[in-house]
Design a protein around this motif. Structure first.
Motif, PDB file in Angstrom:
ATOM      1  N   UNK A  73     111.103  50.891   2.823  1.00 39.45           N
ATOM      2  CA  UNK A  73     111.857  50.870   1.569  1.00 39.45           C
ATOM      3  C   UNK A  73     111.457  49.602   0.834  1.00 39.45           C
ATOM      4  N   UNK A  74     111.009  49.754  -0.396  1.00 40.75           N
ATOM      5  CA  UNK A  74     110.558  48.625  -1.200  1.00 40.75           C
ATOM      6  C   UNK A  74     111.550  48.383  -2.325  1.00 40.75           C
ATOM      7  N   UNK A  75     112.074  47.198  -2.403  1.00 37.79           N
ATOM      8  CA  UNK A  75     113.030  46.841  -3.443  1.00 37.79           C
ATOM      9  C   UNK A  75     112.385  45.776  -4.343  1.00 37.79           C
ATOM     10  N   UNK A  76     112.295  46.070  -5.630  1.00 40.02           N
ATOM     11  CA  UNK A  76     111.684  45.151  -6.588  1.00 40.02           C
ATOM     12  C   UNK A  76     112.755  44.482  -7.432  1.00 40.02           C
ATOM     13  N   UNK A  77     112.381  43.364  -8.060  1.00 39.66           N
ATOM     14  CA  UNK A  77     113.266  42.646  -8.985  1.00 39.66           C
ATOM     15  C   UNK A  77     114.673  42.522  -8.381  1.00 39.66           C
TER      16      UNK A  77
END
Lengths: 109, 114
Positions: A73-77
């Motif tokens: 799972x990639x979480x940005x900003x």
């Protein structure tokens, strides 16, 4: 046996990017789910992957490799409100969810 | 009310007490689930109901007794519990069981057994 592994805790900085990994071993496979759970609240659905590749949904993306038994799972900003536990769950051949213990994500200013 | 609701949100009981947890879903789903969530452990599936019929009982001790009178309501009856049963009990629902379907969770009942 059936097993899900994910890190216990991760720390990241507001505005940055974080990747939460999950490996799974199940009897059969009907997809991989990610849920978010804030302290004292219900787990809420984030994403579902059943085919290899990346699914993007706003600031959150989820990746699956069936051959490797691996997802992330990639979480940005990152925002402070993203501080929560992230639960990885694989669905087995009986359509039961096999859950990881969750990754507690701590966001620092 | 929307989604999945659970009552009570918190419960403290002695080992000799009898109590019940209630779950109600307002999503028109046909499958309902009870999970146990202990600190730093994976969610443990306890019971599954599909169209009011129990389809799973994952070796849960008999001191936990589920009841599903209709597709919208699910109860968990508790009696002679042990301190190790203290946990968060989560109810969830989905459209059906035999499908890779998203489960929607209630907020849980925080149970403490003294």
């Amino acid at each position: 046996g059936q097993n899900i592994d994910q890190p216990t805790e991760m720390t990241a900085t507001e505005g940055a990017i974080v990747q939460i990994n999950c490996t799974y071993q199940t009897s059969g496979f009907n997809g991989l789910f990610w849920y978010q759970q804030h302290a004292g609240e219900a787990p809420t659905f984030l994403s579902y992957n059943v085919l290899d590749g990346l699914e993007e949904k706003g600031r959150f993306s989820s990746f699956l490799s069936r051959s490797k038994g691996y997802s992330y799972l990639l979480l940005k900003e990152l925002q402070m409100k993203d501080s929560a536990s992230y639960l990885c769950a694989a669905m087995d051949s009986n359509y039961q969810l096999i859950w990881g213990a969750g990754t507690k994500l701590i966001i620092k200013p | 009310e929307t989604g999945v609701t659970q009552t009570p949100r918190h419960l403290v009981m002695g080992m000799t007490n009898k109590k019940s947890l209630k779950c109600e879903q307002h999503l028109g789903h046909n499958a309902m689930y009870w999970y146990k969530q202990s600190a730093k452990k994976p969610l443990e599936l306890m019971f599954v109901y599909n169209f009011k019929e129990q389809t799973e009982n994952n070796s849960v001790p008999s001191r936990f007794s589920p009841e599903c009178p209709n597709s919208s309501h699910l109860f968990l009856h508790l009696h002679t519990l042990q301190p190790e049963d203290s946990a968060l009990y989560l109810c969830a629902s989905s459209q059906v069981v035999a499908d890779p379907d998203t489960q929607y969770f209630g907020p849980g009942t925080r149970l403490t057994v003294l």
